[in-house]
Motif scaffolding. Structure first.
Motif, PDB file in Angstrom:
ATOM      1  N   GLN A 123       0.873  -1.164   0.000  1.00 45.56           N
ATOM      2  CA  GLN A 123       0.000   0.000   0.000  1.00 45.56           C
ATOM      3  C   GLN A 123       0.914   1.219   0.000  1.00 45.56           C
ATOM      4  OE1 GLN A 123      -2.167  -0.719   3.598  1.00 45.56           O
ATOM      5  NE2 GLN A 123      -3.764  -1.901   2.590  1.00 45.56           N
ATOM      6  N   TRP A 124       0.632   2.178  -0.877  1.00 45.95           N
ATOM      7  CA  TRP A 124       1.535   3.307  -1.081  1.00 45.95           C
ATOM      8  C   TRP A 124       0.967   4.556  -0.432  1.00 45.95           C
ATOM      9  CZ3 TRP A 124       6.042   1.956  -3.520  1.00 45.95           C
ATOM     10  CH2 TRP A 124       6.032   0.730  -4.191  1.00 45.95           C
ATOM     11  N   GLN A 125       1.789   5.204   0.406  1.00 44.78           N
ATOM     12  CA  GLN A 125       1.334   6.423   1.052  1.00 44.78           C
ATOM     13  C   GLN A 125       1.260   7.573   0.045  1.00 44.78           C
ATOM     14  OE1 GLN A 125       3.311   7.335   4.710  1.00 44.78           O
ATOM     15  NE2 GLN A 125       2.526   9.409   4.811  1.00 44.78           N
ATOM     16  N   PRO A 158       1.146   7.319  -3.748  1.00 43.17           N
ATOM     17  CA  PRO A 158       1.186   6.532  -4.988  1.00 43.17           C
ATOM     18  C   PRO A 158       1.432   7.372  -6.241  1.00 43.17           C
ATOM     19  CG  PRO A 158      -1.070   6.744  -4.178  1.00 43.17           C
ATOM     20  CD  PRO A 158      -0.177   7.287  -3.110  1.00 43.17           C
ATOM     21  N   ARG A 159       1.077   8.652  -6.213  1.00 40.08           N
ATOM     22  CA  ARG A 159       1.251   9.483  -7.408  1.00 40.08           C
ATOM     23  C   ARG A 159       2.723   9.700  -7.742  1.00 40.08           C
ATOM     24  NH1 ARG A 159      -3.361  14.229  -6.543  1.00 40.08           N
ATOM     25  NH2 ARG A 159      -5.176  12.824  -6.573  1.00 40.08           N
ATOM     26  N   LEU A 160       3.613   9.632  -6.746  1.00 36.93           N
ATOM     27  CA  LEU A 160       5.036   9.805  -7.009  1.00 36.93           C
ATOM     28  C   LEU A 160       5.595   8.714  -7.916  1.00 36.93           C
ATOM     29  CD1 LEU A 160       6.418  10.930  -3.521  1.00 36.93           C
ATOM     30  CD2 LEU A 160       5.995  12.328  -5.543  1.00 36.93           C
ATOM     31  N   LEU A 161       4.929   7.555  -7.949  1.00 38.45           N
ATOM     32  CA  LEU A 161       5.406   6.464  -8.806  1.00 38.45           C
ATOM     33  C   LEU A 161       5.358   6.855 -10.283  1.00 38.45           C
ATOM     34  CD1 LEU A 161       3.722   3.413  -7.023  1.00 38.45           C
ATOM     35  CD2 LEU A 161       6.122   4.080  -6.936  1.00 38.45           C
ATOM     36  N   LEU A 162       4.516   7.815 -10.624  1.00 39.01           N
ATOM     37  CA  LEU A 162       4.446   8.267 -12.017  1.00 39.01           C
ATOM     38  C   LEU A 162       5.754   8.921 -12.462  1.00 39.01           C
ATOM     39  CD1 LEU A 162       0.852   9.821 -12.003  1.00 39.01           C
ATOM     40  CD2 LEU A 162       1.543   7.579 -12.877  1.00 39.01           C
ATOM     41  N   ALA A 205      11.167   4.641  -2.921  1.00 32.51           N
ATOM     42  CA  ALA A 205      11.290   4.895  -1.480  1.00 32.51           C
ATOM     43  C   ALA A 205      10.460   6.105  -1.063  1.00 32.51           C
ATOM     44  CB  ALA A 205      12.761   5.096  -1.116  1.00 32.51           C
ATOM     45  N   LEU A 206      10.462   7.171  -1.904  1.00 32.73           N
ATOM     46  CA  LEU A 206       9.682   8.372  -1.582  1.00 32.73           C
ATOM     47  C   LEU A 206       8.179   8.098  -1.590  1.00 32.73           C
ATOM     48  CD1 LEU A 206      11.633  11.098  -3.595  1.00 32.73           C
ATOM     49  CD2 LEU A 206      11.476  10.895  -1.108  1.00 32.73           C
ATOM     50  N   ALA A 207       7.738   7.135  -2.398  1.00 34.25           N
ATOM     51  CA  ALA A 207       6.312   6.790  -2.449  1.00 34.25           C
ATOM     52  C   ALA A 207       5.860   6.029  -1.207  1.00 34.25           C
ATOM     53  CB  ALA A 207       6.007   5.984  -3.713  1.00 34.25           C
ATOM     54  N   ARG A 208       6.799   5.629  -0.346  1.00 34.15           N
ATOM     55  CA  ARG A 208       6.512   4.982   0.942  1.00 34.15           C
ATOM     56  C   ARG A 208       5.691   3.699   0.812  1.00 34.15           C
ATOM     57  NH1 ARG A 208       6.858   8.338   5.465  1.00 34.15           N
ATOM     58  NH2 ARG A 208       6.262   6.498   6.661  1.00 34.15           N
ATOM     59  N   PRO A 209       6.328   2.613   0.359  1.00 35.44           N
ATOM     60  CA  PRO A 209       5.608   1.322   0.353  1.00 35.44           C
ATOM     61  C   PRO A 209       5.350   0.850   1.778  1.00 35.44           C
ATOM     62  CG  PRO A 209       7.932   1.008  -0.208  1.00 35.44           C
ATOM     63  CD  PRO A 209       7.710   2.485  -0.138  1.00 35.44           C
ATOM     64  N   GLN A 210       4.130   0.376   2.021  1.00 37.18           N
ATOM     65  CA  GLN A 210       3.733  -0.045   3.360  1.00 37.18           C
ATOM     66  C   GLN A 210       2.867  -1.305   3.292  1.00 37.18           C
ATOM     67  OE1 GLN A 210       1.543   3.411   4.588  1.00 37.18           O
ATOM     68  NE2 GLN A 210       3.351   4.462   5.417  1.00 37.18           N
ATOM     69  N   ARG A 211       2.794  -1.990   4.402  1.00 41.26           N
ATOM     70  CA  ARG A 211       1.815  -3.081   4.571  1.00 41.26           C
ATOM     71  C   ARG A 211       1.111  -2.846   5.895  1.00 41.26           C
ATOM     72  NH1 ARG A 211       5.881  -7.076   2.611  1.00 41.26           N
ATOM     73  NH2 ARG A 211       5.429  -7.472   0.417  1.00 41.26           N
ATOM     74  N   ARG A 257      -4.866  -1.346  13.853  1.00 40.73           N
ATOM     75  CA  ARG A 257      -4.108  -1.294  12.611  1.00 40.73           C
ATOM     76  C   ARG A 257      -2.625  -1.137  12.937  1.00 40.73           C
ATOM     77  NH1 ARG A 257      -7.105  -0.020   7.987  1.00 40.73           N
ATOM     78  NH2 ARG A 257      -5.281   0.968   7.068  1.00 40.73           N
ATOM     79  N   ASN A 258      -1.808  -1.996  12.336  1.00 40.99           N
ATOM     80  CA  ASN A 258      -0.361  -1.941  12.497  1.00 40.99           C
ATOM     81  C   ASN A 258       0.255  -1.759  11.119  1.00 40.99           C
ATOM     82  OD1 ASN A 258       2.256  -2.138  13.494  1.00 40.99           O
ATOM     83  ND2 ASN A 258       2.287  -4.366  13.247  1.00 40.99           N
ATOM     84  N   THR A 259       0.822  -0.565  10.879  1.00 44.13           N
ATOM     85  CA  THR A 259       1.392  -0.239   9.580  1.00 44.13           C
ATOM     86  C   THR A 259       2.911  -0.322   9.651  1.00 44.13           C
ATOM     87  OG1 THR A 259      -0.446   1.230   9.058  1.00 44.13           O
ATOM     88  CG2 THR A 259       1.542   1.492   7.762  1.00 44.13           C
ATOM     89  N   LYS A 260       3.508  -1.053   8.711  1.00 45.13           N
ATOM     90  CA  LYS A 260       4.956  -1.226   8.657  1.00 45.13           C
ATOM     91  C   LYS A 260       5.480  -0.680   7.329  1.00 45.13           C
ATOM     92  CE  LYS A 260       8.614  -4.686   9.140  1.00 45.13           C
ATOM     93  NZ  LYS A 260       8.908  -6.134   9.311  1.00 45.13           N
ATOM     94  N   ASP A 261       6.514   0.165   7.417  1.00 47.80           N
ATOM     95  CA  ASP A 261       7.109   0.752   6.218  1.00 47.80           C
ATOM     96  C   ASP A 261       8.155  -0.179   5.627  1.00 47.80           C
ATOM     97  OD1 ASP A 261       6.012   3.417   5.693  1.00 47.80           O
ATOM     98  OD2 ASP A 261       6.698   3.892   7.711  1.00 47.80           O
ATOM     99  N   PHE A 262       8.252  -0.144   4.279  1.00 52.38           N
ATOM    100  CA  PHE A 262       9.243  -0.958   3.567  1.00 52.38           C
ATOM    101  C   PHE A 262      10.085  -0.094   2.615  1.00 52.38           C
ATOM    102  CE2 PHE A 262       6.227  -4.083   4.976  1.00 52.38           C
ATOM    103  CZ  PHE A 262       6.988  -5.211   5.248  1.00 52.38           C
ATOM    104  N   TYR A 263      10.194   1.203   2.927  1.00 49.19           N
ATOM    105  CA  TYR A 263      10.944   2.075   2.016  1.00 49.19           C
ATOM    106  C   TYR A 263      12.459   1.982   2.214  1.00 49.19           C
ATOM    107  CZ  TYR A 263      11.724   5.328   5.900  1.00 49.19           C
ATOM    108  OH  TYR A 263      12.109   5.884   7.079  1.00 49.19           O
ATOM    109  N   LEU A 264      12.909   1.568   3.418  1.00 52.18           N
ATOM    110  CA  LEU A 264      14.341   1.576   3.710  1.00 52.18           C
ATOM    111  C   LEU A 264      15.171   0.709   2.758  1.00 52.18           C
ATOM    112  CD1 LEU A 264      14.772   1.723   7.600  1.00 52.18           C
ATOM    113  CD2 LEU A 264      15.649   3.303   5.885  1.00 52.18           C
TER     114      LEU A 264
END
Length: 340
Positions: free
Chosen positions: A17-19, A21-25, A82-88, A306-313
């Protein structure tokens, strides 16, 4: 190494899930930067270089001059990821409140095969009882089937799939003894509910005839249920008089006479602080179950965690590593000073 390749898989990227998502463009713009640089380089004044006679020999090493650009493009792409902040996000739901323990007692005697409800009384009752089960949340339900005798088919449970499975298995002739043992059915339902600690304990009894079997008097069974704090809702099913029941040898509709002991059904409901309902068609039966559903509502509260974990690192470190590699390559023989 497997973890590294997992980061690059499409299935992994699609699971995020992307915090932002528009940055991916912006990834689409990365190759455009190199195209723009090439166009600007073509417009600059050209340096004339004299070569010897004949064509220059081809060497695969010459292709390495494109490697720094590829590395830089990947570094920029992973930085954007990384800037788009992938999360689960893991969500846990806890239910709290006061539920209801409820027993469905359904008549499966031969008279339930009468077709004033389509396709017959039993099938109509099964279908609408299934809808009733689907509308409950957090309550424990049990199932009792009765004809000339009564059996508990499912204990009090929140496994609604199990209840629907047992409900679908109801059929004519599943009891050796035919008849309508209402008192025995109430006794089995009371036995299921008497040790319950729920806020509300309810029995819904559905029948289309008068009690003519069993060893337990219906009135006594209703008073026993009331003593245990059990409320009884009785549903009288079908029409009185001559109603369709199959076809004769010539294929013409056959009619039989049927009668519901409405007085007794009302008395049973009153004795256990419940209500009596009459359903003469499928729509009426559906309406009855909806009324009971409103009368016996659970006070269930849902708590969501809700437990949100970042995967951008990993992608950020990958971008920094590729950027440092690009700096090294730019200082090597692979760089092209004439282009830069």
């Amino acid at each position: 190494m497997n973890d590294f390749f997992n980061l690059l898989r499409y299935s992994t990227l699609a699971s995020y899930q992307w915090q932002e998502p528009r940055l991916l463009l912006l990834i689409v713009a990365v190759p455009l930067l190199f195209v723009l640089r090439w166009v600007l380089a073509r417009r600059r004044a050209q340096v004339v270089v004299a070569f010897g006679p004949g064509a220059a020999p081809r060497d695969w090493v010459a292709a390495l001059r494109f490697l720094p650009d590829v590395v830089l493009g990947l570094a920029l792409s992973f930085a954007i990821v990384a800037l788009a902040r992938p999360q689960r996000t893991d969500e846990r739901v806890e239910q709290s409140g006061r539920g209801i323990d409820l027993v469905l007692a359904i008549d499966v005697s031969g008279s339930m095969e009468i077709q004033d409800l389509l396709p017959n009384r039993l099938e109509a009752a099964k279908r609408i009882a299934t809808d009733f089960i689907n509308s409950r949340a957090g309550d424990r339900l049990a199932l009792v089937a009765f004809a000339g005798e009564a059996y508990s088919l499912a204990p009090l449970t929140t496994d609604y799939d199990l209840l629907r499975e047992h409900l679908a298995s109801l059929r004519f002739g599943m009891m050796k003894q035919d008849g309508t043992a209402i008192g025995t059915a109430l006794g089995v339902a009371t036995n299921r509910l008497r040790e319950s600690t729920a806020r509300s304990r309810v029995c819904i009894l559905l029948s289309d005839g008068e009690s003519n079997a069993g060893s337990l008097d219906p009135q006594l069974a209703a008073r026993l249920a009331h003593a245990y704090g059990i409320r009884i809702y009785t549903i009288g099913l079908g029409q009185d008089g001559f109603v369709p029941y199959g076809k004769d040898a010539q294929g013409r509709p056959r009619y039989v006479q049927t009668r519901l002991d409405e007085t007794t059904m009302r008395q049973l409901a009153v004795a256990a602080d419940g209500q009596f309902f009459r359903a003469t068609d499928t729509a009426g039966l559906s309406k009855v179950f909806k009324q009971i559903n409103q009368l016996e509502k659970s006070e269930i509260k849902q708590l969501r965690y809700r437990n949100t974990k970042d995967f951008y690192l990993p992608y950020l470190w990958l971008s920094i590593g590729l950027w440092l590699l690009w700096l090294v390559l730019k200082s090597s023989f692979m760089s092209n000073p004439l282009e830069d």
